[in-house]
Every structure is written in C-alpha cells, then in structure tokens.
Write a protein that holds these residues in place. Sequence first.
Motif, PDB file in Angstrom:
ATOM      1  N   ALA A   1       0.838  -1.199   0.000  1.00  0.00           N
ATOM      2  CA  ALA A   1       0.000   0.000   0.000  1.00  0.00           C
ATOM      3  C   ALA A   1       0.872   1.247   0.000  1.00  0.00           C
ATOM      4  O   ALA A   1       2.043   1.203   0.371  1.00  0.00           O
ATOM      5  N   LEU A   2       0.266   2.343  -0.395  1.00  0.00           N
ATOM      6  CA  LEU A   2       0.910   3.650  -0.373  1.00  0.00           C
ATOM      7  C   LEU A   2       0.393   4.402   0.852  1.00  0.00           C
ATOM      8  O   LEU A   2      -0.813   4.619   0.989  1.00  0.00           O
TER       9      LEU A   2
ATOM     10  N   SER B   1      10.331   9.315   9.897  1.00  0.00           N
ATOM     11  CA  SER B   1       9.092   9.028   9.175  1.00  0.00           C
ATOM     12  C   SER B   1       9.256   9.368   7.703  1.00  0.00           C
ATOM     13  O   SER B   1      10.065  10.208   7.326  1.00  0.00           O
ATOM     14  N   LYS B   2       8.472   8.674   6.913  1.00  0.00           N
ATOM     15  CA  LYS B   2       8.500   8.876   5.464  1.00  0.00           C
ATOM     16  C   LYS B   2       7.226   8.295   4.895  1.00  0.00           C
ATOM     17  O   LYS B   2       6.642   7.379   5.458  1.00  0.00           O
ATOM     18  N   GLY B   3       6.814   8.788   3.767  1.00  0.00           N
ATOM     19  CA  GLY B   3       5.689   8.222   3.053  1.00  0.00           C
ATOM     20  C   GLY B   3       6.163   7.463   1.837  1.00  0.00           C
ATOM     21  O   GLY B   3       7.249   7.722   1.321  1.00  0.00           O
ATOM     22  N   GLY B   4       5.350   6.498   1.386  1.00  0.00           N
ATOM     23  CA  GLY B   4       5.696   5.746   0.193  1.00  0.00           C
ATOM     24  C   GLY B   4       5.014   4.394   0.170  1.00  0.00           C
ATOM     25  O   GLY B   4       4.119   4.109   0.979  1.00  0.00           O
ATOM     26  N   TRP B   5       5.462   3.545  -0.749  1.00  0.00           N
ATOM     27  CA  TRP B   5       4.895   2.207  -0.922  1.00  0.00           C
ATOM     28  C   TRP B   5       5.576   1.216   0.013  1.00  0.00           C
ATOM     29  O   TRP B   5       6.791   1.231   0.170  1.00  0.00           O
ATOM     30  N   THR B   6       4.796   0.322   0.608  1.00  0.00           N
ATOM     31  CA  THR B   6       5.319  -0.693   1.521  1.00  0.00           C
ATOM     32  C   THR B   6       5.967  -1.859   0.790  1.00  0.00           C
ATOM     33  O   THR B   6       6.660  -2.661   1.394  1.00  0.00           O
ATOM     34  N   GLY B   7       5.758  -1.971  -0.490  1.00  0.00           N
ATOM     35  CA  GLY B   7       6.357  -3.032  -1.294  1.00  0.00           C
ATOM     36  C   GLY B   7       6.191  -2.717  -2.765  1.00  0.00           C
ATOM     37  O   GLY B   7       5.513  -1.762  -3.134  1.00  0.00           O
TER      38      GLY B   7
END
Length: 162
Positions: free
Chosen positions: A99-100, A121-127
């Motif tokens: 997920a994003l 912390s950071k945002g982005g895709w988990t895979g």
Amino acid sequence: MKKPLLIALALALLSGCAAPQGLNVVGFRTAPQEVDTLTVITDTPYRPEIQSALQEAGFTITRIIIPGQTPKGTKYGVFVSFGSMLDQCLHLTGPTRKALYDQVTFEVVEIETGAVIGTVSKGGWTGDCNVIEGRLFNDIAKELAHLIGRNRGMATYDNRTP
C-alpha cells in the motif's frame, strides 16, 4: 474527444492532492551510539517486512514473547505507526498488503524509561507494486541506522528537519 481529456486531467489533479511525504527526522541529538539490538514493539501485518528492513540495515531484532517482558540485552524498542493509506496495490488476484501511505513513523524508545530517543518518518509504498518500487521500510531503517551509529558513512537524505 473532450470527455477523455477532461477525465485524464481530473485524475491528474486529484492524484496530486494526496502525495506521501519525504523523509522526516525528529530528535536523535543525544542518540546512543552503536545500538545493536532493537525490539519491534508494534504488532502489524507488516512486521516481517519491518524486521527484515531493520536487519538489512544492520540491527539484531528480538521479539517480545510475553507482553511486558523484554528479552535480555534489549534496551531499545521501535514503535511503528501508520498514517493514512492513500492507495493499495491491486493484482488480478485482488488486494495485497502492499500500500501507499502518506507517512509511516519508526519511533525509537528506551524500553525501561519509555523515553523517546527520536523518530524517523517517510511516506511511500510498503512493497513493489507493478512498476512502482516500494522501499519505504528499507529507507526508514537505513536512515535510522545512520542516525544511531550503525553503517557509518551511509548516504543521508537532504530533507531532514532539525
């Protein structure tokens, strides 16, 4: 002809409204050097991916078997919290755990006192999702390792906060 163009424009505008954040670091001014062992305290479906990312960054990971009892030699723990899910990877078989997120935070704490050492912390895709490379947990773990003395000389990120 105009209708597909308007739909494409609307989708482009809407997708820009919810973008994941870049790397954000808070604390770690008095971080202990050479922390070797961490306990992942948060129970999450992403636990295996988080533990793997921390191990790749050079940490030894312990697991709390009995709530309230920390394995010997473990002084520091990591709480993991998730912000809003912005998107989810879909395959022909249906939704996946990939997920994003707008933000995922690793909070390092001293287990005995509960004192927060710092957060990354950071945002982005988990895979990985189709053509999108998802390295969110790895990026956070690498920065965490850099901040507390593991893997010295590792590249740092430009968008840190003081």
